[in-house]
Motif scaffolding. Structure first.
Motif, PDB file in Angstrom:
ATOM      1  N   SER A 127       7.279 -44.133  16.512  1.00 52.48           N
ATOM      2  CA  SER A 127       6.209 -43.334  15.914  1.00 52.48           C
ATOM      3  C   SER A 127       5.220 -44.215  15.172  1.00 52.48           C
ATOM      4  O   SER A 127       4.008 -43.980  15.215  1.00 52.48           O
ATOM      5  CB  SER A 127       6.800 -42.292  14.963  1.00 52.48           C
ATOM      6  OG  SER A 127       7.458 -42.913  13.884  1.00 52.48           O
ATOM      7  N   ILE A 128       5.718 -45.247  14.497  1.00 57.82           N
ATOM      8  CA  ILE A 128       4.825 -46.167  13.786  1.00 57.82           C
ATOM      9  C   ILE A 128       3.928 -46.900  14.774  1.00 57.82           C
ATOM     10  O   ILE A 128       2.718 -47.021  14.580  1.00 57.82           O
ATOM     11  CB  ILE A 128       5.638 -47.172  12.953  1.00 57.82           C
ATOM     12  CG1 ILE A 128       6.370 -46.456  11.808  1.00 57.82           C
ATOM     13  CG2 ILE A 128       4.741 -48.268  12.393  1.00 57.82           C
ATOM     14  CD1 ILE A 128       7.328 -47.347  11.059  1.00 57.82           C
ATOM     15  N   SER A 129       4.552 -47.393  15.854  1.00 54.73           N
ATOM     16  CA  SER A 129       3.785 -48.116  16.867  1.00 54.73           C
ATOM     17  C   SER A 129       2.749 -47.223  17.513  1.00 54.73           C
ATOM     18  O   SER A 129       1.597 -47.621  17.721  1.00 54.73           O
ATOM     19  CB  SER A 129       4.745 -48.675  17.927  1.00 54.73           C
ATOM     20  OG  SER A 129       4.036 -49.271  18.974  1.00 54.73           O
ATOM     21  N   PHE A 130       3.157 -45.982  17.824  1.00 59.33           N
ATOM     22  CA  PHE A 130       2.243 -45.041  18.478  1.00 59.33           C
ATOM     23  C   PHE A 130       1.073 -44.683  17.564  1.00 59.33           C
ATOM     24  O   PHE A 130      -0.078 -44.638  17.988  1.00 59.33           O
ATOM     25  CB  PHE A 130       3.006 -43.789  18.877  1.00 59.33           C
ATOM     26  CG  PHE A 130       2.136 -42.710  19.467  1.00 59.33           C
ATOM     27  CD1 PHE A 130       1.670 -42.806  20.765  1.00 59.33           C
ATOM     28  CD2 PHE A 130       1.777 -41.601  18.712  1.00 59.33           C
ATOM     29  CE1 PHE A 130       0.869 -41.831  21.308  1.00 59.33           C
ATOM     30  CE2 PHE A 130       0.977 -40.611  19.248  1.00 59.33           C
ATOM     31  CZ  PHE A 130       0.526 -40.732  20.550  1.00 59.33           C
ATOM     32  N   THR A 131       1.382 -44.431  16.274  1.00 55.20           N
ATOM     33  CA  THR A 131       0.335 -44.064  15.322  1.00 55.20           C
ATOM     34  C   THR A 131      -0.660 -45.204  15.131  1.00 55.20           C
ATOM     35  O   THR A 131      -1.878 -44.994  15.105  1.00 55.20           O
ATOM     36  CB  THR A 131       0.957 -43.686  13.972  1.00 55.20           C
ATOM     37  OG1 THR A 131       1.893 -42.620  14.166  1.00 55.20           O
ATOM     38  CG2 THR A 131      -0.098 -43.250  12.985  1.00 55.20           C
ATOM     39  N   ALA A 132      -0.127 -46.430  15.013  1.00 52.28           N
ATOM     40  CA  ALA A 132      -1.015 -47.583  14.827  1.00 52.28           C
ATOM     41  C   ALA A 132      -1.898 -47.796  16.039  1.00 52.28           C
ATOM     42  O   ALA A 132      -3.097 -48.063  15.929  1.00 52.28           O
ATOM     43  CB  ALA A 132      -0.179 -48.839  14.553  1.00 52.28           C
ATOM     44  N   LYS A 133      -1.302 -47.664  17.235  1.00 47.05           N
ATOM     45  CA  LYS A 133      -2.068 -47.857  18.465  1.00 47.05           C
ATOM     46  C   LYS A 133      -3.125 -46.786  18.630  1.00 47.05           C
ATOM     47  O   LYS A 133      -4.246 -47.039  19.078  1.00 47.05           O
ATOM     48  CB  LYS A 133      -1.117 -47.855  19.664  1.00 47.05           C
ATOM     49  CG  LYS A 133      -1.788 -48.226  20.976  1.00 47.05           C
ATOM     50  CD  LYS A 133      -0.765 -48.348  22.082  1.00 47.05           C
ATOM     51  CE  LYS A 133      -1.444 -48.749  23.385  1.00 47.05           C
ATOM     52  NZ  LYS A 133      -0.451 -48.861  24.497  1.00 47.05           N
ATOM     53  N   LYS A 134      -2.777 -45.537  18.246  1.00 48.57           N
ATOM     54  CA  LYS A 134      -3.724 -44.433  18.373  1.00 48.57           C
ATOM     55  C   LYS A 134      -4.905 -44.626  17.445  1.00 48.57           C
ATOM     56  O   LYS A 134      -6.058 -44.332  17.789  1.00 48.57           O
ATOM     57  CB  LYS A 134      -3.012 -43.120  18.081  1.00 48.57           C
ATOM     58  CG  LYS A 134      -3.866 -41.882  18.335  1.00 48.57           C
ATOM     59  CD  LYS A 134      -3.060 -40.624  18.147  1.00 48.57           C
ATOM     60  CE  LYS A 134      -3.901 -39.387  18.429  1.00 48.57           C
ATOM     61  NZ  LYS A 134      -3.132 -38.137  18.224  1.00 48.57           N
ATOM     62  N   LYS A 135      -4.639 -45.099  16.226  1.00 52.51           N
ATOM     63  CA  LYS A 135      -5.719 -45.309  15.270  1.00 52.51           C
ATOM     64  C   LYS A 135      -6.616 -46.453  15.702  1.00 52.51           C
ATOM     65  O   LYS A 135      -7.840 -46.409  15.565  1.00 52.51           O
ATOM     66  CB  LYS A 135      -5.133 -45.597  13.885  1.00 52.51           C
ATOM     67  CG  LYS A 135      -4.502 -44.380  13.212  1.00 52.51           C
ATOM     68  CD  LYS A 135      -3.987 -44.743  11.839  1.00 52.51           C
ATOM     69  CE  LYS A 135      -3.390 -43.511  11.140  1.00 52.51           C
ATOM     70  NZ  LYS A 135      -2.869 -43.846   9.807  1.00 52.51           N
ATOM     71  N   GLU A 136      -6.014 -47.504  16.233  1.00 52.49           N
ATOM     72  CA  GLU A 136      -6.776 -48.689  16.595  1.00 52.49           C
ATOM     73  C   GLU A 136      -7.572 -48.475  17.878  1.00 52.49           C
ATOM     74  O   GLU A 136      -8.715 -48.901  17.985  1.00 52.49           O
ATOM     75  CB  GLU A 136      -5.820 -49.876  16.775  1.00 52.49           C
ATOM     76  CG  GLU A 136      -6.532 -51.155  17.162  1.00 52.49           C
ATOM     77  CD  GLU A 136      -5.563 -52.290  17.389  1.00 52.49           C
ATOM     78  OE1 GLU A 136      -6.022 -53.425  17.590  1.00 52.49           O
ATOM     79  OE2 GLU A 136      -4.341 -52.038  17.369  1.00 52.49           O
ATOM     80  N   GLY A 137      -6.994 -47.780  18.861  1.00 52.38           N
ATOM     81  CA  GLY A 137      -7.660 -47.601  20.145  1.00 52.38           C
ATOM     82  C   GLY A 137      -7.753 -48.923  20.881  1.00 52.38           C
ATOM     83  O   GLY A 137      -7.011 -49.873  20.616  1.00 52.38           O
ATOM     84  N   ILE A 138      -8.716 -49.025  21.791  1.00 54.77           N
ATOM     85  CA  ILE A 138      -8.900 -50.274  22.526  1.00 54.77           C
ATOM     86  C   ILE A 138      -9.614 -51.286  21.640  1.00 54.77           C
ATOM     87  O   ILE A 138     -10.593 -50.973  20.954  1.00 54.77           O
ATOM     88  CB  ILE A 138      -9.680 -50.025  23.833  1.00 54.77           C
ATOM     89  CG1 ILE A 138      -9.742 -51.309  24.655  1.00 54.77           C
ATOM     90  CG2 ILE A 138     -11.072 -49.474  23.567  1.00 54.77           C
ATOM     91  CD1 ILE A 138     -10.226 -51.079  26.069  1.00 54.77           C
ATOM     92  N   THR A 139      -9.131 -52.513  21.631  1.00 57.68           N
ATOM     93  CA  THR A 139      -9.683 -53.537  20.748  1.00 57.68           C
ATOM     94  C   THR A 139     -10.928 -54.172  21.366  1.00 57.68           C
ATOM     95  O   THR A 139     -11.208 -54.015  22.560  1.00 57.68           O
ATOM     96  CB  THR A 139      -8.643 -54.625  20.476  1.00 57.68           C
ATOM     97  OG1 THR A 139      -8.321 -55.281  21.725  1.00 57.68           O
ATOM     98  CG2 THR A 139      -7.365 -54.025  19.882  1.00 57.68           C
ATOM     99  N   ILE A 140     -11.657 -54.915  20.540  1.00 50.12           N
ATOM    100  CA  ILE A 140     -12.869 -55.585  21.023  1.00 50.12           C
ATOM    101  C   ILE A 140     -12.548 -56.622  22.106  1.00 50.12           C
ATOM    102  O   ILE A 140     -13.230 -56.664  23.142  1.00 50.12           O
ATOM    103  CB  ILE A 140     -13.632 -56.220  19.843  1.00 50.12           C
ATOM    104  CG1 ILE A 140     -14.194 -55.113  18.941  1.00 50.12           C
ATOM    105  CG2 ILE A 140     -14.756 -57.127  20.328  1.00 50.12           C
ATOM    106  CD1 ILE A 140     -14.919 -55.622  17.714  1.00 50.12           C
ATOM    107  N   PRO A 141     -11.533 -57.487  21.931  1.00 50.09           N
ATOM    108  CA  PRO A 141     -11.209 -58.424  23.019  1.00 50.09           C
ATOM    109  C   PRO A 141     -10.877 -57.710  24.329  1.00 50.09           C
ATOM    110  O   PRO A 141     -11.263 -58.172  25.408  1.00 50.09           O
ATOM    111  CB  PRO A 141      -9.997 -59.189  22.472  1.00 50.09           C
ATOM    112  CG  PRO A 141     -10.139 -59.121  20.995  1.00 50.09           C
ATOM    113  CD  PRO A 141     -10.728 -57.768  20.723  1.00 50.09           C
TER     114      PRO A 141
END
Length: 248
Positions: free
Chosen positions: A177-191
Motif C-alpha cells: 500500500s505504501i509503494s502503491f500510494t507513493a507511485k500514484k502520487k508521483e505518477g510518471i517521472t520526468i526522466p
C-alpha cells in the motif's frame, strides 16, 4: 500509513475478496491457450462458447471478460505462496486429484485425528521419531473392525506458525500500500517522460524536445502526453504546443 481508517473486519473482507479474485484470474489464465490473448486490453480474447463453459467451471470469472484484474503484481506478491489454484497443489475435491511429488503424504495439522495406518508408514506424529512432540496413547476403537486412532498432537506450535504467517501477510499489505500510494502520487517521472519524448522522434535540440522540457515540469502535462496513443500523434502534439507558444 495510507491515511485510510479501516476496521479489522473491513480489511479481512477485502483480503478475502482479493484472494478469491486472484485465484479465479490464475485459473482463467491457465485455462487460456493458443492465441486468445489481447495485448491491448490485457484480457483473454476467446469465443462466446469458450466463456460460456468457463463460467460454469470457474464461477465468478465473467468479471474478467472485458477487463483484467487490477494491481496484478501486488496481488501476486500477496497471494502466490498461500493460494491454491490446483496448479502445483493437491486439491482432493478437484476432478483429477493427482497428488504432486511435493505433497505425496499430505496431512492436516488442524484435524482431530490421524489414522494409525499412516502412523505406521512413517507419519510425522510417530512417537518413535526423533524431535516429535508428545503423543498420547493409542486407544482401540470401540467399533469392531475399525483401525485404532491416535489423538492429535498439541496444536500450539501450528497456531503460532499461522500467527506468524498472518503477521507477514499484513506487513506485505502495508508495504504494497505504501509503494502503491507513493507511485500514484508521483505518477510518471520526468526522466521517464523524456524517454518517451525521444522515442516519438523528438531528438535533442529539436523544437519538440525543447517544448517538452518546458511542459513536462508539470505533472498534469506529463499525464496528458501519456494518454496519446501513438508516437506520431505524440510528436505532432509537441509541434502544436511549440507553435502555440512561439508561432511559426
Amino acid at each position: 500509513m495510507t491515511g485510510i481508517s479501516l476496521s479489522k473486519t473491513q480489511i479481512k473482507n477485502k483480503w478475502d475478496i482479493l484472494k478469491a479474485d486472484w485465484s479465479i484470474w490464475l485459473k482463467l489464465k491457465r485455462r487460456q491457450t493458443g492465441t486468445g490473448w489481447n495485448n491491448a486490453t490485457q484480457t483473454i480474447d476467446m469465443e462466446a462458447e469458450w466463456w460460456k463453459k468457463a463460467k460454469k467451471d470457474i464461477p465468478g470469472c465473467a468479471k474478467f471478460r472485458k477487463k483484467p484484474i487490477q494491481n496484478e503484481d501486488l496481488l501476486r506478491e500477496m497471494f502466490t505462496n498461500i493460494t491454491n489454484d490446483e496448479a502445483d497443489h493437491w486439491n482432493p475435491l478437484s476432478d483429477n486429484p493427482i497428488i504432486p511429488n511435493s505433497q505425496e503424504q499430505p496431512f492436516d495439522l488442524d484435524s482431530e485425528y490421524v489414522d494409525g495406518e499412516n502412523n505406521a508408514q512413517g507419519d510425522p506424529f510417530d512417537a518413535n521419531q526423533e524431535g516429535d512432540e508428545e503423543v498420547q496413547e493409542v486407544t482401540p476403537s470401540a467399533v469392531p473392525n475399525k483401525k485404532p486412532r491416535v489423538a492429535a498432537v498439541d496444536r500450539k506450535k501450528a497456531k503460532s506458525s499461522n500467527a506468524l504467517l498472518m503477521v507477514e501477510a499484513i506487513l506485505k499489505i502495508s508495504d504494497c500500500s505504501i509503494s502503491f500510494t507513493a507511485k500514484k502520487k508521483e505518477g510518471i517521472t520526468i526522466p521517464e517522460i523524456m524517454e518517451h519524448v525521444k522515442d516519438c522522434g523528438a531528438a535533442y535540440g529539436s523544437d519538440e524536445h525543447d517544448i517538452a522540457t518546458q511542459l513536462f515540469v508539470k505533472k498534469e502535462h506529463r499525464e496528458i502526453f501519456m494518454t496519446v496513443p501513438t508516437r506520431e500523434i505524440r510528436l505532432n502534439w509537441l509541434r502544436k504546443r511549440h507553435f502555440d507558444k512561439y508561432g511559426a
